[in-house]
Design an enzyme around this catalytic site. Structure first.
Site, PDB file in Angstrom:
ATOM      1  N   HIS A 136       0.856  -1.194   0.000  1.00 36.31           N
ATOM      2  CA  HIS A 136       0.000   0.000   0.000  1.00 36.31           C
ATOM      3  C   HIS A 136       0.886   1.236   0.000  1.00 36.31           C
ATOM      4  CE1 HIS A 136      -3.105   2.880   1.117  1.00 36.31           C
ATOM      5  NE2 HIS A 136      -3.956   1.962   0.701  1.00 36.31           N
ATOM      6  N   ASP A 193      -7.994  -5.085  -0.353  1.00 42.00           N
ATOM      7  CA  ASP A 193      -8.469  -5.948  -1.450  1.00 42.00           C
ATOM      8  C   ASP A 193      -8.150  -7.420  -1.261  1.00 42.00           C
ATOM      9  OD1 ASP A 193      -7.575  -3.156  -3.324  1.00 42.00           O
ATOM     10  OD2 ASP A 193      -9.616  -3.944  -3.144  1.00 42.00           O
TER      11      ASP A 193
HETATM   12  C1  SDX Z   1      -6.125   0.127  -3.097  1.00 44.41           C
HETATM   13  O1  SDX Z   1      -4.203   4.590  -2.152  1.00 44.41           O
HETATM   14  C2  SDX Z   1      -5.220   4.005  -1.564  1.00 44.41           C
HETATM   15  O2  SDX Z   1      -5.647   4.392  -0.502  1.00 44.41           O
HETATM   16  C3  SDX Z   1      -5.787   2.811  -2.315  1.00 44.41           C
HETATM   17  C4  SDX Z   1      -6.843   1.992  -1.581  1.00 44.41           C
HETATM   18  C5  SDX Z   1      -8.092   2.814  -1.338  1.00 44.41           C
HETATM   19  O3  SDX Z   1      -8.825   2.486  -0.381  1.00 44.41           O
HETATM   20  O4  SDX Z   1      -8.388   3.686  -2.177  1.00 44.41           O
HETATM   21  O5  SDX Z   1      -6.332   1.563  -0.335  1.00 44.41           O
HETATM   22  C6  SDX Z   1      -7.273   0.776  -2.381  1.00 44.41           C
HETATM   23  O6  SDX Z   1      -5.893   0.445  -4.230  1.00 44.41           O
HETATM   24  C7  SDX Z   1      -5.269  -0.868  -2.354  1.00 44.41           C
HETATM   25  C8  SDX Z   1      -4.038  -1.362  -3.200  1.00 44.41           C
HETATM   26  C9  SDX Z   1      -4.545  -2.461  -4.150  1.00 44.41           C
HETATM   27  N1  SDX Z   1      -3.473  -2.811  -5.120  1.00 44.41           N
HETATM   28  C10 SDX Z   1      -2.839  -4.018  -5.049  1.00 44.41           C
HETATM   29  O7  SDX Z   1      -3.036  -4.849  -4.175  1.00 44.41           O
HETATM   30  C11 SDX Z   1      -1.867  -4.276  -6.200  1.00 44.41           C
HETATM   31  C12 SDX Z   1      -0.543  -4.827  -5.644  1.00 44.41           C
HETATM   32  N2  SDX Z   1       0.083  -3.735  -4.873  1.00 44.41           N
HETATM   33  C13 SDX Z   1       1.129  -2.972  -5.532  1.00 44.41           C
HETATM   34  O8  SDX Z   1       0.989  -2.809  -6.903  1.00 44.41           O
HETATM   35  C14 SDX Z   1       1.591  -1.747  -4.727  1.00 44.41           C
HETATM   36  O9  SDX Z   1       1.840  -2.180  -3.461  1.00 44.41           O
HETATM   37  C15 SDX Z   1       0.707  -0.514  -4.665  1.00 44.41           C
HETATM   38  C16 SDX Z   1       0.297  -0.055  -6.024  1.00 44.41           C
HETATM   39  C17 SDX Z   1      -0.499  -0.751  -3.834  1.00 44.41           C
HETATM   40  C18 SDX Z   1       1.536   0.596  -3.990  1.00 44.41           C
HETATM   41  O10 SDX Z   1       2.570   0.889  -4.860  1.00 44.41           O
HETATM   42  P1  SDX Z   1       3.687   1.969  -4.472  1.00 44.41           P
HETATM   43  O11 SDX Z   1       3.342   2.689  -3.206  1.00 44.41           O
HETATM   44  O12 SDX Z   1       3.945   2.793  -5.692  1.00 44.41           O
HETATM   45  O13 SDX Z   1       4.908   1.078  -4.077  1.00 44.41           O
HETATM   46  P2  SDX Z   1       6.065   0.677  -5.072  1.00 44.41           P
HETATM   47  O14 SDX Z   1       5.450   0.174  -6.343  1.00 44.41           O
HETATM   48  O15 SDX Z   1       7.043   1.789  -5.126  1.00 44.41           O
HETATM   49  O16 SDX Z   1       6.717  -0.595  -4.319  1.00 44.41           O
HETATM   50  C19 SDX Z   1       7.778  -0.436  -3.360  1.00 44.41           C
HETATM   51  C20 SDX Z   1       8.554  -1.741  -3.458  1.00 44.41           C
HETATM   52  C21 SDX Z   1       8.990  -2.078  -4.883  1.00 44.41           C
HETATM   53  O17 SDX Z   1      10.134  -2.936  -4.789  1.00 44.41           O
HETATM   54  P3  SDX Z   1      11.609  -2.209  -4.984  1.00 44.41           P
HETATM   55  O18 SDX Z   1      11.561  -1.474  -6.298  1.00 44.41           O
HETATM   56  O19 SDX Z   1      11.781  -1.302  -3.771  1.00 44.41           O
HETATM   57  O20 SDX Z   1      12.577  -3.385  -4.989  1.00 44.41           O
HETATM   58  O21 SDX Z   1       7.715  -2.836  -3.053  1.00 44.41           O
HETATM   59  C22 SDX Z   1       7.514  -3.724  -4.147  1.00 44.41           C
HETATM   60  C23 SDX Z   1       7.870  -2.952  -5.398  1.00 44.41           C
HETATM   61  O22 SDX Z   1       8.303  -3.852  -6.418  1.00 44.41           O
HETATM   62  N3  SDX Z   1       6.101  -4.088  -4.130  1.00 44.41           N
HETATM   63  C24 SDX Z   1       5.637  -5.319  -4.370  1.00 44.41           C
HETATM   64  C25 SDX Z   1       4.247  -5.239  -4.178  1.00 44.41           C
HETATM   65  N4  SDX Z   1       3.907  -3.973  -3.842  1.00 44.41           N
HETATM   66  C26 SDX Z   1       5.050  -3.257  -3.818  1.00 44.41           C
HETATM   67  N5  SDX Z   1       6.272  -6.461  -4.727  1.00 44.41           N
HETATM   68  C27 SDX Z   1       5.482  -7.558  -4.888  1.00 44.41           C
HETATM   69  N6  SDX Z   1       4.156  -7.568  -4.705  1.00 44.41           N
HETATM   70  C28 SDX Z   1       3.491  -6.425  -4.358  1.00 44.41           C
HETATM   71  N7  SDX Z   1       2.184  -6.422  -4.197  1.00 44.41           N
END
Ligand code: SDX
Length: 386
Positions: free
Chosen positions: A271, A328
């Site tokens: 998140h 989710d």
């Molecule tokens: C919602 O914003 C809100 O409030 C949203 C929400 C709401 O109520 O409106 O809460 C609802 O959208 C919840 C999120 C649902 N999405 C998912 O479950 C999809 C999977 N999650 C990711 O795509 C991600 O965690 C996000 C999109 C939710 C957040 O992305 P960020 O904040 O941009 O984080 P990032 O992509 O910069 O990740 C940081 C690190 C990265 O690794 P490094 O580059 O540091 O090595 O964490 C890793 C990412 O690769 N990472 C994950 C991951 N989420 C982040 N690796 C594997 N699996 C994951 N799910």
């Protein structure tokens, strides 16, 4: 450029506005609507009460709440002309695409954009949006199934109406299941607002040009559809089903999620704000257990979810990045138990998030926020002769 522009992709470190609606503390895993804790609201309030609280700022008295529910009922009849839009979609159209289009089309029935300064006008627009959006959202499912469209029953409650609108067919009157209604009411509360997430920021951005309320919400529906945002609840179920169909090998999928070469991410994990457990995930996980226990359903998908969560919470990669289950991760398991098809999951999220979108749009207009128009750092070609 006059003055310095700070580049902040994804607005990770930017505040876009001031707001009195929702408070998040990502470190402590705190979520409050108008100062009330999400745990307190999930336990002691119902969805229309929370909707009123978010939009108008104060808890409604019993009389005000009853009037709100009755005023919404005045607007649940959707103009019959809207059916021609529905008929225009192919059977295979995704419900979120239909919902975005039909919500935007409602603007044509309200050409005069809402006069936010006029309390009565704004109140009517709120009731109209809460009423019509719910009906249209269920029509996307009815169309997909080739069922006749249902109409809101003014003798029933809002959440019960959702289930009737979705599942009542002429040959089989809907049998109310109290557990289902209570679980859904709680789920809608948990989804109702979440400060400046992607879809809410979109609603504010579109509304900042003084586009109408329906048009702004339609844009929010499209933003929510993405698998990184609200579309994740559908993606979680598809991921869990794939793991289940591949023999339940959760370790393999955990490895995939950590592999930088592999675009696969563990859906329902991580998140932008919560660097701790998403407080909503905790409540939904408990509700999922309760709903399945009441139904006496042993869902292998829930076992896979639990196994995946336990493994990820132990895993260095996830721990070092503060990746926890989000809202989710478990919600789809409840929707599935309630008989809601996977491609309706994000529509469920939209129904829950609707009062938050309305509240944020109203606040943005009341605060006379300027039109959203960020700058950029230009990295293209320098001047050249054509
Ligand atoms: C919602 O914003 C809100 O409030 C949203 C929400 C709401 O109520 O409106 O809460 C609802 O959208 C919840 C999120 C649902 N999405 C998912 O479950 C999809 C999977 N999650 C990711 O795509 C991600 O965690 C996000 C999109 C939710 C957040 O992305 P960020 O904040 O941009 O984080 P990032 O992509 O910069 O990740 C940081 C690190 C990265 O690794 P490094 O580059 O540091 O090595 O964490 C890793 C990412 O690769 N990472 C994950 C991951 N989420 C982040 N690796 C594997 N699996 C994951 N799910």
């Amino acid at each position: 450029l006059t003055g310095l522009v700070t580049l902040d992709p994804g607005y990770k470190n930017s505040g876009s506005c001031t707001s009195e609606i929702t408070f998040l503390d990502g470190e402590l895993g705190i979520l409050r609507y108008r100062g009330y804790g999400i745990e307190d609201l999930a336990e002691n309030a119902n969805f229309l009460e929370v909707s009123y609280l978010l939009i108008f700022g104060e808890k409604p008295t019993a009389e005000v709440l009853e009037k709100f529910e009755n005023d919404i009922r005045k607007y649940t009849l959707v103009n019959e002309e809207m059916k021609s839009i529905l008929d225009g979609f192919p059977k295979t159209a995704h419900p979120m695409g239909i919902l975005a289009a039909m919500t935007s089309a409602l603007t044509s029935f309200n050409p005069k954009s809402v006069d936010v300064e006029n309390e009565k006008d704004m109140y009517c627009a709120v009731c109209k949006t809460m009423g019509k959006f719910l009906v249209i959202a269920t029509w996307t499912f009815r169309k997909n199934m080739g069922y006749p469209l249902n109409y809101y029953d003014n003798t029933k409650g809002y959440v019960e109406n959702f289930m009737r609108l979705m599942f009542e067919i002429p040959t089989e009157p809907y049998k109310v299941n109290k557990t289902f209604i209570e679980a859904l009411d709680k789920l809608f509360i948990l989804h109702a607002d979440h400060e400046q997430n992607c879809s809410t920021s979109t609603v504010r951005m579109v509304g900042s040009s003084h586009a109408g309320l329906f048009a702004s919400i339609s844009a929010g529906v499209s933003a929510l559809w993405g698998p990184l945002h609200g579309g994740a609840n559908q993606a979680v179920l598809e991921m869990l089903e794939e793991i289940h169909n591949n023999g339940g090998d959760t370790e393999k999928y955990l490895a995939k999620a950590k592999d930088k070469e592999d675009p696969f991410r563990l859906m329902g994990f991580g998140h932008r704000v919560y660097k701790n457990f998403d407080p909503r995930a905790k409540i939904i996980k408990k509700a999922a257990n309760e709903v399945l226990a009441t139904l006496g359903v042993e869902d292998p998908i829930l076992d896979i979810a639990r196994k995946l969560e336990a493994a990820a919470l132990e895993d260095e990669y996830f721990k070092s990045r503060n990746l926890y289950p989000n809202v989710d991760f478990y919600s789809g398991i409840i929707y599935r138990a309630l008989g809601i098809p996977t491609d309706m999951f994000t529509v469920m999220f939209a129904i829950g998030r609707l009062p938050g979108w309305i509240a944020q749009w109203k606040e943005m207009r009341e605060n006379k926020e300027p039109i959203g128009r960020p700058r950029q750092i230009y990295t293209g070609a320098t001047l050249r002769e054509f």
